[in-house]
Design an enzyme around this catalytic site. Structure first.
Site, short mmCIF file in Angstrom:
data_model
loop_
_atom_site.label_atom_id
_atom_site.label_comp_id
_atom_site.label_asym_id
_atom_site.label_seq_id
_atom_site.Cartn_x
_atom_site.Cartn_y
_atom_site.Cartn_z
N HIS A 106 0.84 -1.21 0.00
CA HIS A 106 0.00 0.00 0.00
C HIS A 106 0.88 1.26 0.00
O HIS A 106 0.68 2.16 -0.82
CB HIS A 106 -0.92 -0.05 1.22
CG HIS A 106 -1.79 1.16 1.42
ND1 HIS A 106 -3.12 1.17 1.09
CD2 HIS A 106 -1.50 2.40 1.91
CE1 HIS A 106 -3.63 2.37 1.38
NE2 HIS A 106 -2.66 3.14 1.88
N GLU A 107 1.83 1.32 0.89
CA GLU A 107 2.67 2.52 0.98
C GLU A 107 3.54 2.68 -0.27
O GLU A 107 3.77 3.79 -0.73
CB GLU A 107 3.55 2.48 2.25
CG GLU A 107 2.78 2.40 3.57
CD GLU A 107 1.73 3.50 3.75
OE1 GLU A 107 1.84 4.56 3.12
OE2 GLU A 107 0.78 3.27 4.52
N HIS A 110 1.66 4.34 -2.91
CA HIS A 110 1.70 5.80 -2.72
C HIS A 110 3.00 6.36 -3.32
O HIS A 110 3.00 7.38 -4.00
CB HIS A 110 1.66 6.16 -1.23
CG HIS A 110 0.28 6.11 -0.61
ND1 HIS A 110 -0.84 6.59 -1.24
CD2 HIS A 110 -0.13 5.66 0.61
CE1 HIS A 110 -1.89 6.44 -0.43
NE2 HIS A 110 -1.49 5.87 0.69
N HIS A 116 -5.63 6.99 -2.67
CA HIS A 116 -6.54 5.93 -2.20
C HIS A 116 -7.68 5.68 -3.18
O HIS A 116 -8.22 6.61 -3.77
CB HIS A 116 -7.14 6.32 -0.84
CG HIS A 116 -6.11 6.32 0.24
ND1 HIS A 116 -6.01 7.32 1.18
CD2 HIS A 116 -5.12 5.44 0.53
CE1 HIS A 116 -5.01 7.04 2.00
NE2 HIS A 116 -4.45 5.90 1.63
N TYR A 162 -9.67 1.66 1.47
CA TYR A 162 -9.83 1.51 2.91
C TYR A 162 -10.92 0.48 3.23
O TYR A 162 -11.78 0.22 2.40
CB TYR A 162 -10.25 2.85 3.53
CG TYR A 162 -9.10 3.73 3.98
CD1 TYR A 162 -7.77 3.40 3.72
CD2 TYR A 162 -9.35 4.89 4.70
CE1 TYR A 162 -6.73 4.21 4.14
CE2 TYR A 162 -8.31 5.71 5.12
CZ TYR A 162 -7.01 5.37 4.84
OH TYR A 162 -6.00 6.18 5.27
ZN LIG Z 1 -2.65 5.15 2.25
#
Ligand SMILES: [Zn+2]
Length: 285
Positions: A106-107, A110, A116, A162
């Site tokens: 996930h990071e 980014h 997101h 999320y």
């Molecule tokens: Zn995030």
């Protein structure tokens, strides 16, 4: 928790927030803090390996390159979005690594420039945000972002989505999927096949580089330009939470008044150097 901060490095950088590609490969130099134990380093490297296997992104040990990521256990899990220029911190606290490579993936998404999934400008066709259930002060995590990359269809199973109880005040869902109320949200195990497709599309990865990895997983071949189908069911269009009318959009500083009138690909290059700070792996219900 989650905050948006202007990157301090941004001031010194006028470069593109995408990472450069050379000879078909995007190399992202990294430093991993000496503070991590062996199992933690192993998990981080598993995440690197997934990108190498399925995309043209290759995380390489730092050797005096100008731009690089520094992975360290600060408090929480967070990263800048896109390349900021110079050193950029990716924080992975021990809790972010406890459940495997998912939060690291996930990071790193980014780092590559992805925002997101539930913040996409087109998200209201797929989810409803239950504003009244969100912990006071954390509404910003649910605002739409013009920067979101919409190269592929909305994906509930994206590692960038999320979970349905994110920042819930009372334990009731804050994110309600519209098509199927039971669809899983917020998985942190693997890159979804559309996560892989969007990386390959943003960085224009050559299919030959990534094909062998895809076959390993039994995934379908990479979609090429124009082959991405808009096949998602279109549930109750325009459904939004009644009553409260919160500010709906986090606008980029560069395009303050952009309206959502053009094709999704128009967002491709719109990545800004913000820092995303997640509660990833820390406040999962
Ligand atoms: Zn995030």
């Amino acid at each position: 928790l989650f905050l948006l901060l202007q990157s301090p490095f941004r001031v010194f950088s006028s470069a593109s927030p995408k990472w450069p590609k050379r000879r078909g490969t995007v190399q992202i130099p990294y430093i991993i803090s000496y503070k991590y134990d062996k199992p933690s380093v192993k998990i981080i490297k598993e995440a690197f390996a997934d990108f190498a296997r399925f995309t043209c992104i290759k995380f390489v040990p730092y050797s005096y390159q100008r731009d690089f990521i520094s992975i360290m256990p600060m408090s929480g899990c967070f990263s800048s979005v896109g390349r900021t220029g110079g050193m950029q911190v990716v924080s992975l606290a021990p809790a972010c690594l406890r459940r495997g490579k998912g939060v690291t993936l996930h990071e790193l998404m980014h780092v590559l420039g992805f925002w997101h999934e539930h913040s996409r400008a087109d998200r209201d066709k797929y989810i409803r945000i239950s504003w009244n259930e969100i912990l006071t002060g954390f509404e910003i995590n649910f605002m739409k972002s013009w920067n979101s990359n919409m190269l592929v269809d909305y994906d509930y199973s994206s590692v960038m989505h999320y979970g349905r109880y994110a920042f819930s005040m009372t334990g009731l869902p804050t994110i309600i999927p519209l098509s199927n109320p039971f669809v899983a949200l917020g998985q942190r195990r693997n890159l979804s096949s559309s996560d892989i497709a969007r990386v390959n599309k943003l960085y224009k990865c050559s299919p030959t580089l990534t094909e062998s990895g895809r076959e390993e997983l039994g995934l379908e071949p990479c979609p090429t330009e124009g082959e991405i189908k808009v096949s998602t069911p279109s549930p109750t269009a325009g459904a939004s939470s009644p009553g409260t009318k919160p500010p709906e959009t986090v606008q980029s500083a560069r395009r303050p008044s952009r309206q959502m009138t053009s094709a999704p690909t128009a967002w491709t290059e719109e990545i800004t150097g913000r820092t995303a700070m997640d509660g990833e792996g820390l406040n999962v219900p």
